[in-house]
Design a protein around this motif. Sequence first.
Motif, short mmCIF file in Angstrom:
data_model
loop_
_atom_site.label_atom_id
_atom_site.label_comp_id
_atom_site.label_asym_id
_atom_site.label_seq_id
_atom_site.Cartn_x
_atom_site.Cartn_y
_atom_site.Cartn_z
N LEU A 50 34.75 28.23 40.74
CA LEU A 50 34.88 29.29 39.74
C LEU A 50 34.13 30.55 40.18
CD1 LEU A 50 34.49 27.26 36.42
CD2 LEU A 50 36.54 28.46 37.21
N LYS A 51 32.97 30.37 40.79
CA LYS A 51 32.22 31.52 41.28
C LYS A 51 32.96 32.22 42.41
CE LYS A 51 27.53 30.06 39.99
NZ LYS A 51 26.20 29.64 40.48
N LYS A 52 33.61 31.44 43.28
CA LYS A 52 34.41 32.03 44.36
C LYS A 52 35.58 32.81 43.79
CE LYS A 52 33.33 28.71 48.03
NZ LYS A 52 33.88 27.62 48.90
N ALA B 156 36.30 36.74 44.24
CA ALA B 156 37.57 37.21 44.81
C ALA B 156 38.23 38.24 43.91
CB ALA B 156 38.50 36.02 45.03
N ILE B 157 38.19 38.00 42.60
CA ILE B 157 38.78 38.95 41.65
C ILE B 157 38.02 40.28 41.70
CG2 ILE B 157 39.14 39.45 39.19
CD1 ILE B 157 39.59 36.43 38.80
N ILE B 158 36.69 40.20 41.74
CA ILE B 158 35.88 41.41 41.78
C ILE B 158 36.18 42.22 43.04
CG2 ILE B 158 33.51 42.24 42.12
CD1 ILE B 158 32.60 40.08 40.14
N GLU B 159 36.19 41.56 44.19
CA GLU B 159 36.41 42.28 45.44
C GLU B 159 37.82 42.89 45.49
OE1 GLU B 159 34.12 43.13 47.51
OE2 GLU B 159 32.61 41.94 46.45
N ASP C 106 29.69 47.10 35.05
CA ASP C 106 28.79 45.97 35.25
C ASP C 106 29.24 45.11 36.43
OD1 ASP C 106 26.73 44.25 34.80
OD2 ASP C 106 27.49 43.42 32.92
N TYR C 107 30.53 44.80 36.49
CA TYR C 107 31.03 43.94 37.57
C TYR C 107 31.11 44.68 38.90
CZ TYR C 107 31.93 40.53 33.95
OH TYR C 107 31.77 39.64 32.91
N TYR C 108 31.23 46.00 38.85
CA TYR C 108 31.19 46.76 40.10
C TYR C 108 29.84 46.58 40.79
CZ TYR C 108 30.71 50.63 43.34
OH TYR C 108 30.47 51.37 44.48
N PHE C 109 28.79 46.43 40.01
CA PHE C 109 27.45 46.28 40.58
C PHE C 109 27.28 44.95 41.32
CE2 PHE C 109 25.82 49.28 37.08
CZ PHE C 109 25.97 50.37 37.91
N GLU C 110 28.28 44.06 41.27
CA GLU C 110 28.22 42.80 42.01
C GLU C 110 29.01 42.85 43.32
OE1 GLU C 110 28.96 39.24 39.76
OE2 GLU C 110 28.38 40.19 37.87
N THR C 111 29.61 43.97 43.63
CA THR C 111 30.48 44.05 44.80
C THR C 111 29.70 44.29 46.10
OG1 THR C 111 30.82 46.44 44.57
CG2 THR C 111 32.36 44.97 43.40
N GLN D 35 40.95 45.34 30.40
CA GLN D 35 41.64 44.11 30.78
C GLN D 35 40.87 43.36 31.87
OE1 GLN D 35 45.61 44.80 32.20
NE2 GLN D 35 46.06 42.64 32.54
N VAL D 36 40.41 44.08 32.88
CA VAL D 36 39.64 43.47 33.97
C VAL D 36 38.31 42.93 33.45
CG1 VAL D 36 38.43 43.92 36.14
CG2 VAL D 36 40.70 44.89 35.76
N GLY D 37 37.65 43.73 32.63
CA GLY D 37 36.37 43.31 32.06
C GLY D 37 36.50 42.05 31.23
N LYS D 38 37.58 41.98 30.42
CA LYS D 38 37.80 40.81 29.58
C LYS D 38 38.08 39.58 30.43
CE LYS D 38 40.54 39.15 25.66
NZ LYS D 38 41.64 39.47 24.70
N GLN D 39 38.90 39.74 31.47
CA GLN D 39 39.23 38.62 32.34
C GLN D 39 37.98 38.06 33.01
OE1 GLN D 39 41.54 39.70 35.78
NE2 GLN D 39 42.22 37.61 36.20
N LEU D 40 37.16 38.95 33.54
CA LEU D 40 35.95 38.50 34.23
C LEU D 40 34.93 37.92 33.25
CD1 LEU D 40 35.63 41.38 36.83
CD2 LEU D 40 36.04 38.97 37.34
#
Length: 401
Positions: free
Chosen positions: A202-204, A208-211, A322-327, A366-371
């Motif tokens: 799940l973490k992978k 993958a979705i973030i990248e 928020d999720y951009y900061f994990e890239t 949409q992306v934020g909700k999915q993640l």
Amino acid sequence: MENNNDNKVLNVPHLRFPEFTGEWKKSTIGSLSTKVGSGVTPRGGETVYKSEGHSFVRSQNVGWGHLQLDDIAFIDKETHLRQKNTELQLDDVLLNITGASIGRSALVNKQIAGGNVNQHVCIIRTKDNLVPAFLCNFLLSNHGQKQIDSFQAGGNRQGLNFEQIRSIKITIPSTKEQTKIATLLHLIDERIATQNKIIEDLKKLKSAIIEKEYTHKTKSNSHIGDFIEQTSKRNKNRAIQNVLSVSNRQGFIQQSEQFENRSVASDDTSSYKIVKKNNFAFNPARINVGSIARLTTFDRGIVSPMYICFRTKDTLFPEYLDYYFETKQFFTEIQKRLEGSVRQCLSFEGLCNIPLCIPTIEVQQQVGKQLSTLVQEIKLEIDFLELLQRQKKFLLHQMFI
């Protein structure tokens, strides 16, 4: 299973399979083993390790009831033959006997059978009346760990010698009962391993979705600073007492959690900065991927004046940033903007100068909700893993004496 709460007379554990009766027999590891010994590190150390050959087991390869073979070393046949007396056999019990990992134990499997160990790992080879998997779990139980700890005078965990290992007291039932106990615990271990794999996958998927979402082929003319604004409202009347810190792994946490139930906040928190829900904060002197956090678990709180706090403008959905900061891209960009020769920092201006290309607010949501849904699923799976681990710990405590 049956509880045995009245065990003052009978030498039996608190929890036992109902088909077994009779007392367990007291003994020692030495009297139930044909071998208690360790190996040596080949002359030359890591320089003699090979990419293939005979497995060479070190303390980092022995976990709590399982092997950790991602970084297993290998030695050639000539080196192996010089250490033939430490050749591993299937179902040998391995016990770490030096360093911080003293007491970790695991069984030899087919992958490392025929290999060797170094001086930090002890091989215990049992007689027929002691099931290896039972012994391995006993060593991991409270009863085994207490005896291992007792050999470390003054709490200085320097090492176990072979005589101490042989003297460890163990109480055993019939081999049939030993096997059933070991089988139950093995099934739980397998489920724990499966659960770890579920979480890892799940973490992978999340990564993958973030990248995929944040890696853009075209260069952007916009920057993070176009979409955020700094906040610096102070806790002037000291009305807010919820002092927070940012943890690299956990995001916003209460300061008392980070510093083990003690506060390092000033008595006067009037200069502390107020952070509201969905606001961001980071310590410029401790910047890394994961060290910029968005407040989600509290409606508001306060952070040390050293923190930089900011919020997104209407054109940028907070979760999307928020999720951009994990890239990896963000990590690369902040490395270019760190300032200072000794203690490197990231200024707010440096953060604002990082390029950022964003889609429409609808796509961001949409992306934020999915993640976020995926993050919640990962959390639930981690909670279930912890439940399995507590179950294993309970059985180790209740099924041995």
